[in-house]
Design an enzyme around this catalytic site. Sequence first.
Site, mmCIF file in Angstrom:
data_model
loop_
_atom_site.group_PDB
_atom_site.id
_atom_site.type_symbol
_atom_site.label_atom_id
_atom_site.label_comp_id
_atom_site.label_asym_id
_atom_site.label_seq_id
_atom_site.Cartn_x
_atom_site.Cartn_y
_atom_site.Cartn_z
ATOM 1 N N HIS A 137 2.248 23.278 -31.299
ATOM 2 C CA HIS A 137 1.529 24.338 -30.600
ATOM 3 C C HIS A 137 2.216 24.725 -29.287
ATOM 4 O O HIS A 137 1.563 25.283 -28.400
ATOM 5 C CB HIS A 137 0.082 23.914 -30.345
ATOM 6 N N GLU B 253 0.363 7.643 -20.187
ATOM 7 C CA GLU B 253 0.666 6.566 -19.246
ATOM 8 C C GLU B 253 2.163 6.266 -19.233
ATOM 9 O O GLU B 253 2.754 6.029 -18.167
ATOM 10 C CB GLU B 253 -0.136 5.318 -19.615
ATOM 11 N N TRP C 93 1.906 6.567 5.666
ATOM 12 C CA TRP C 93 2.318 7.384 4.525
ATOM 13 C C TRP C 93 2.098 8.832 4.936
ATOM 14 O O TRP C 93 0.977 9.243 5.218
ATOM 15 C CB TRP C 93 1.490 7.020 3.299
ATOM 16 N N ASN D 51 -5.709 5.859 9.386
ATOM 17 C CA ASN D 51 -5.518 6.100 7.957
ATOM 18 C C ASN D 51 -6.441 7.237 7.534
ATOM 19 O O ASN D 51 -7.582 7.302 7.995
ATOM 20 C CB ASN D 51 -5.877 4.869 7.127
ATOM 21 N N GLY D 52 -5.979 8.094 6.626
ATOM 22 C CA GLY D 52 -6.823 9.172 6.140
ATOM 23 C C GLY D 52 -6.383 10.518 6.662
ATOM 24 O O GLY D 52 -5.242 10.703 7.109
ATOM 25 N N LYS E 83 4.518 6.504 -15.927
ATOM 26 C CA LYS E 83 5.328 5.400 -15.411
ATOM 27 C C LYS E 83 6.776 5.834 -15.219
ATOM 28 O O LYS E 83 7.410 5.498 -14.222
ATOM 29 C CB LYS E 83 5.279 4.208 -16.381
ATOM 30 N N ARG F 227 0.815 -1.210 0.000
ATOM 31 C CA ARG F 227 0.000 0.000 0.000
ATOM 32 C C ARG F 227 0.853 1.267 0.000
ATOM 33 O O ARG F 227 0.344 2.344 -0.292
ATOM 34 C CB ARG F 227 -0.922 -0.001 1.233
#
Length: 607
Positions: free
Chosen positions: A502, A479, A74, A98-99, A483, A27
Site C-alpha cells: 500500500h 521497536e 539536556w 529540570n523541565g 532501536k 538520564r
Amino acid sequence: MCGIIGILGTGDVATRLLDGLRRLEYRGYDSAGIATVHDGIIDRRRAPGKLANLAARLADDPLPGHTGIAHTRWATHGGPTEDNAHPHIAGDVSVVHNGIIENFKSLRDELIAAGRAFLSQTDTEVVAHLIDRELQAGRSPREAVATVLPRLHGAFAVAVLFRTEPDLLIAARLGAPLTVGYGDGENYLGSDAHALAPLTRRIAYLDEGDWAAVTRGGIEIYDRTNARVERAIVDSGETVEVIDKGNYPHFMLKEIYEQPVVVAQTLRSYLQRIDERVTLPIPDFDLGAIKRLTIVACGTSFYAGMVAKYWFEQFARIAVDLDVASEFRYRAPVMEPGGLALFISQSGETADTLAALQHARSEGQKIAVVVNVPTSTMAREADLLLPTHAGPEIGVASTKAFTCQLAVLAALAANFARARGRLSAADEKVIVRHLAQAPAALNAALAYDDAIAEVAKLVVEARDVLYLGRGTDFPLALEGALKLKEISYIHAEGYAAGEMKHGPIALIDDHVPVIVIAPSGPLFDKTVSNMQEVRARGGKVILISDYDGIAAAGDGCAATITMPKVHPLIAPLVYAVPVQLLAYHVAVLKGTDVDQPRNLAKSVTVE
C-alpha cells in the site's frame, strides 16, 4: 532528562556533587555545572559535553564551599554551550532547573523591560532573575521563592542557592521529580534517590506543587498553598555502589544480557508456580468490573502497550484503546465510567505520560501503572501498581525494561481474562507454564549474539532500513526500527507486513535492507508472502525466525537469524533480543555513543 543534586555539607562539597552527577549520567545530558557559595560569593564551574570536561575544569580550578548545587543539562531552550549550562546566576541567586518554563518569553520580556540583562538563551535564567528581584525588593529567600513559583507555568524541578544565606537551599517541583535527603549534620536534595545513595538512604519525595527549605538543621516542606506539611521519610533502598558495566563494553549490552534474570525476577511477582495461577500485587483489585481499557505510553513503552493490546483483546475480550501519551489529552478522548487507564513508563516520571494519567484521573478512570521505579510519581498515583523488576537501566535505549514490561502485561492480560470469565483454570495453567519458559528462551536467544553481529555488517552501510511483522511482531518491527534509529542514526521504519503493497514497497531496491520478523505459526505464511514481494523487487531480506521458519523460507535471503521455537505468547519477549542486538552491533560498527546517543535522554520530563 537532566539531573539535579544539592548538598548542605560539613566540608567542601564539589567532589561529592560531581560524584552525584555521575550517578545521574544515565538520564542523558549535554552539559554540566556546579555552583557553591563561599567567602560571600557564588562561584561556579561549567562545561559543555561529558562530565569529564567538568571534572577537568575542577581539577584545574578547584571549587571550595560547603553548600552547593549541581546539574546535568539536556538542551531545550538554547544549545549545549557553556553560557547555557546550569547553574545560572542572577545577582544573589543561583538556580538549576529540570523541565520547561512555558511562559518564559513573557517573563523574560518583562524582566528586560525592567532593566535586567540576560547572559543565556535558557528559560531557567528567568527563574534566577525573578527570585533575585524579589530579594532586592526586601523579601526573604523563602518569601521570594513563594512569590515566584505561582508565576511559573510548565513542568519543573528547581534548586536555588543564595549568596547571603549559605546555610539554605530551596527546592521546588511541579510536574518533574525531586527528592530531599536527611543526613547527620547535613541535608540534601536530588532528582532521584539513586543520586543521593552515597549520602543517605533516608529520603522524602516531594509531592506535586511542594517546595522545601533545606538547611543543615532540618528540612521544612510546604505545599502549593505555602502551608507547612509533612512528607513521609522512607528508606530509599538504594545501594551506595555505583552501577558499572562489569566486563561488558557498554551498559546496553550488559542490560540486554540481564534480560533472562530480570524477566525471571519480574515473573516471580506475578506467577504462583505451585498452583499455576497468575496473581496481582493488589489481589483485591476488581478487574472483572472494568468495562473498557485505555493504554497510554511513549516510545518503547508504547510498543509494549501495542503488544499488550493484542493480548488483552485476544484473551480477555475487552475493548482496548491505545494512545501515544503526547497526543492523548489533545484529542479529547471519550472515557466511559468504569474504565481502567493503564500507563506504562520505565521511569514513572515521563512528562507526557504523567499529564495523561492526571487527565484520565479527572475523567473518573481507575489508574494502573506498569513502572520500573516503584517510588516514582506515577507509582504513587496508581490505584493498581504493577512494578517491573528490571533494576536500574542505564543505557538510554530501553532493553530490559521493555521485556519486563511485556512480562507484566502478559500476566495482567491473563489475570484480566480470568476475572472476566474468559480463561479456564486449565488454560491459565498453560499460560503460566509458557510464561515460566520465557527466561530460558531469552537465554537461548542470546546464544546467537555472534551470528547477529555478522548480520550487522549487511546493515551498517545502509541509509534506510525497513522492518516488517504481523500480529504482535508488528510492534516488534516498530521497536526494532526505533532501536536502530536511536543508537546508530540510520533511518529505519517499521511496518505491518501487509501494508507494504500500500505504498512502502516503492522504497524497495537492492540498497534497502528489509528485516522480516516471522516466527513460524498462524501468520507465518502471510508474512513470508509479503517477504517474497520484497525479494521480487530486489530487496535485501534479513529473516528472523525459528528453525522451522528458516527452513521453509530462508532460501534467497541475504541473511537469516535463527531464534528458538517458542509459544506465540512469549515470542515478543524472545524476538526483542535479536532486534536489540542487531541495533547494538550496527551502532558499534558505526562508532556511535551506544549508551548515550545524541539528542536523547533516559527520562523525558518535558512535553
